[in-house]
Design a protein around this motif. Sequence first.
Motif, PDB file in Angstrom:
ATOM      1  N   LEU A 145      -2.704  -0.952  -3.928  1.00 54.90           N
ATOM      2  CA  LEU A 145      -2.400   0.208  -4.751  1.00 54.90           C
ATOM      3  C   LEU A 145      -3.519   0.314  -5.780  1.00 54.90           C
ATOM      4  O   LEU A 145      -3.626  -0.516  -6.668  1.00 54.90           O
ATOM      5  CB  LEU A 145      -1.047   0.047  -5.454  1.00 54.90           C
ATOM      6  N   HIS A 146      -4.336   1.315  -5.666  1.00 54.37           N
ATOM      7  CA  HIS A 146      -5.538   1.398  -6.500  1.00 54.37           C
ATOM      8  C   HIS A 146      -5.255   1.853  -7.920  1.00 54.37           C
ATOM      9  O   HIS A 146      -6.122   1.757  -8.779  1.00 54.37           O
ATOM     10  CB  HIS A 146      -6.568   2.306  -5.837  1.00 54.37           C
ATOM     11  N   THR A 147      -4.051   2.350  -8.181  1.00 54.52           N
ATOM     12  CA  THR A 147      -3.789   2.892  -9.514  1.00 54.52           C
ATOM     13  C   THR A 147      -2.744   2.110 -10.304  1.00 54.52           C
ATOM     14  O   THR A 147      -2.465   2.466 -11.437  1.00 54.52           O
ATOM     15  CB  THR A 147      -3.318   4.362  -9.409  1.00 54.52           C
ATOM     16  N   GLU A 148      -2.151   1.059  -9.732  1.00 51.43           N
ATOM     17  CA  GLU A 148      -1.121   0.330 -10.471  1.00 51.43           C
ATOM     18  C   GLU A 148      -0.961  -1.095  -9.977  1.00 51.43           C
ATOM     19  O   GLU A 148      -1.393  -1.436  -8.882  1.00 51.43           O
ATOM     20  CB  GLU A 148       0.213   1.066 -10.414  1.00 51.43           C
ATOM     21  N   VAL A 186       5.497   6.556  -0.722  1.00 52.17           N
ATOM     22  CA  VAL A 186       6.271   5.390  -1.134  1.00 52.17           C
ATOM     23  C   VAL A 186       5.348   4.173  -1.107  1.00 52.17           C
ATOM     24  O   VAL A 186       4.241   4.234  -0.587  1.00 52.17           O
ATOM     25  CB  VAL A 186       7.494   5.142  -0.213  1.00 52.17           C
ATOM     26  N   MET A 187       5.810   3.079  -1.661  1.00 52.91           N
ATOM     27  CA  MET A 187       5.071   1.819  -1.581  1.00 52.91           C
ATOM     28  C   MET A 187       5.670   0.993  -0.454  1.00 52.91           C
ATOM     29  O   MET A 187       6.870   0.715  -0.465  1.00 52.91           O
ATOM     30  CB  MET A 187       5.150   1.068  -2.892  1.00 52.91           C
ATOM     31  N   GLU A 195       0.834  -1.206   0.000  1.00 49.58           N
ATOM     32  CA  GLU A 195       0.000   0.000   0.000  1.00 49.58           C
ATOM     33  C   GLU A 195       0.867   1.253   0.000  1.00 49.58           C
ATOM     34  O   GLU A 195       2.059   1.198   0.284  1.00 49.58           O
ATOM     35  CB  GLU A 195      -0.937  -0.002   1.193  1.00 49.58           C
ATOM     36  N   TYR A 196       0.244   2.360  -0.352  1.00 53.72           N
ATOM     37  CA  TYR A 196       0.936   3.645  -0.308  1.00 53.72           C
ATOM     38  C   TYR A 196       1.065   4.098   1.134  1.00 53.72           C
ATOM     39  O   TYR A 196       0.188   3.868   1.960  1.00 53.72           O
ATOM     40  CB  TYR A 196       0.161   4.714  -1.085  1.00 53.72           C
ATOM     41  N   MET A 197       2.161   4.774   1.436  1.00 47.38           N
ATOM     42  CA  MET A 197       2.371   5.343   2.768  1.00 47.38           C
ATOM     43  C   MET A 197       3.346   6.511   2.648  1.00 47.38           C
ATOM     44  O   MET A 197       4.063   6.633   1.661  1.00 47.38           O
ATOM     45  CB  MET A 197       2.901   4.268   3.728  1.00 47.38           C
TER      46      MET A 197
END
Length: 94
Positions: free
Chosen positions: A80-83, A52-53, A39-41
Amino acid sequence: MGCNSWGSTALVFFWSTIALSLIQVSLGSKARHFRWEVEYMYRSPDCLEHVVMGINGQFPGPTIRAKAGDTIVVHLTNKLHTEGVVIHWHGIRQ
Protein backbone atom coordinates in the motif's frame (compact mmCIF):
# COMPACT_ATOMS: atom_id res chain seq x y z
CA MET A 1 -0.26 -46.00 56.19
CA GLY A 2 -2.75 -46.91 53.46
CA CYS A 3 -3.93 -43.28 53.16
CA ASN A 4 -0.41 -41.92 52.71
CA SER A 5 0.32 -44.52 50.05
CA TRP A 6 -2.84 -43.60 48.11
CA GLY A 7 -2.10 -39.87 48.34
CA SER A 8 1.45 -40.43 47.12
CA THR A 9 0.27 -42.56 44.19
CA ALA A 10 -2.32 -39.95 43.19
CA LEU A 11 0.28 -37.20 43.35
CA VAL A 12 2.71 -39.18 41.15
CA PHE A 13 -0.10 -39.89 38.68
CA PHE A 14 -1.09 -36.21 38.60
CA TRP A 15 2.43 -34.94 37.90
CA SER A 16 3.09 -37.71 35.37
CA THR A 17 -0.04 -36.67 33.47
CA ILE A 18 1.07 -33.02 33.48
CA ALA A 19 4.58 -33.96 32.29
CA LEU A 20 3.24 -36.15 29.46
CA SER A 21 0.88 -33.38 28.34
CA LEU A 22 3.73 -30.87 28.19
CA ILE A 23 5.91 -33.30 26.24
CA GLN A 24 3.12 -33.93 23.72
CA VAL A 25 2.58 -30.21 23.20
CA SER A 26 6.29 -29.49 22.76
CA LEU A 27 6.88 -32.45 20.43
CA GLY A 28 3.86 -31.68 18.25
CA SER A 29 4.37 -27.93 18.10
CA LYS A 30 6.03 -26.20 15.20
CA ALA A 31 6.67 -22.77 13.80
CA ARG A 32 4.20 -21.97 11.03
CA HIS A 33 5.43 -19.31 8.61
CA PHE A 34 3.21 -17.26 6.33
CA ARG A 35 4.18 -14.72 3.65
CA TRP A 36 1.58 -12.03 3.14
CA GLU A 37 1.49 -9.23 0.61
CA VAL A 38 -1.04 -6.54 1.43
CA GLU A 39 -2.20 -4.58 -1.60
CA TYR A 40 -5.13 -2.67 -3.04
CA MET A 41 -7.57 -4.61 -5.21
CA TYR A 42 -11.06 -4.22 -6.64
CA ARG A 43 -13.76 -6.34 -5.00
CA SER A 44 -17.50 -6.18 -4.33
CA PRO A 45 -17.97 -7.07 -0.64
CA ASP A 46 -21.27 -5.17 -0.51
CA CYS A 47 -22.35 -5.74 -4.15
CA LEU A 48 -20.72 -2.48 -5.26
CA GLU A 49 -17.22 -2.73 -6.67
CA HIS A 50 -14.62 -0.54 -4.99
CA VAL A 51 -11.02 -0.63 -3.78
CA VAL A 52 -10.32 -2.84 -0.76
CA MET A 53 -7.16 -4.03 0.97
CA GLY A 54 -6.44 -7.67 0.23
CA ILE A 55 -3.82 -10.17 1.31
CA ASN A 56 -2.21 -12.40 -1.35
CA GLY A 57 -5.00 -11.53 -3.77
CA GLN A 58 -7.72 -12.57 -1.29
CA PHE A 59 -10.47 -10.58 0.36
CA PRO A 60 -11.10 -11.32 3.14
CA GLY A 61 -7.54 -12.42 3.90
CA PRO A 62 -6.29 -15.99 4.32
CA THR A 63 -7.12 -18.25 7.24
CA ILE A 64 -4.34 -19.28 9.61
CA ARG A 65 -4.64 -22.83 10.88
CA ALA A 66 -2.50 -23.94 13.81
CA LYS A 67 -2.49 -26.22 16.83
CA ALA A 68 -2.02 -25.39 20.48
CA GLY A 69 1.64 -24.69 21.17
CA ASP A 70 2.49 -23.63 17.60
CA THR A 71 4.33 -20.40 16.91
CA ILE A 72 2.86 -18.23 14.16
CA VAL A 73 5.27 -16.09 12.12
CA VAL A 74 3.80 -13.73 9.52
CA HIS A 75 6.22 -12.08 7.09
CA LEU A 76 4.29 -9.11 5.75
CA THR A 77 5.07 -6.93 2.74
CA ASN A 78 3.16 -3.67 2.61
CA LYS A 79 2.34 -2.82 -1.00
CA LEU A 80 0.00 0.00 0.00
CA HIS A 81 1.91 3.03 -1.23
CA THR A 82 -0.10 5.60 0.70
CA GLU A 83 -0.56 4.08 4.17
CA GLY A 84 0.80 1.76 6.84
CA VAL A 85 -0.59 -1.63 7.82
CA VAL A 86 -1.69 -2.91 11.22
CA ILE A 87 -2.88 -6.52 11.48
CA HIS A 88 -5.06 -7.80 14.32
CA TRP A 89 -7.11 -10.94 14.81
CA HIS A 90 -10.70 -11.45 15.95
CA GLY A 91 -12.44 -14.45 17.46
CA ILE A 92 -9.50 -16.31 18.95
CA ARG A 93 -7.69 -16.41 22.25
CA GLN A 94 -4.01 -15.63 21.86
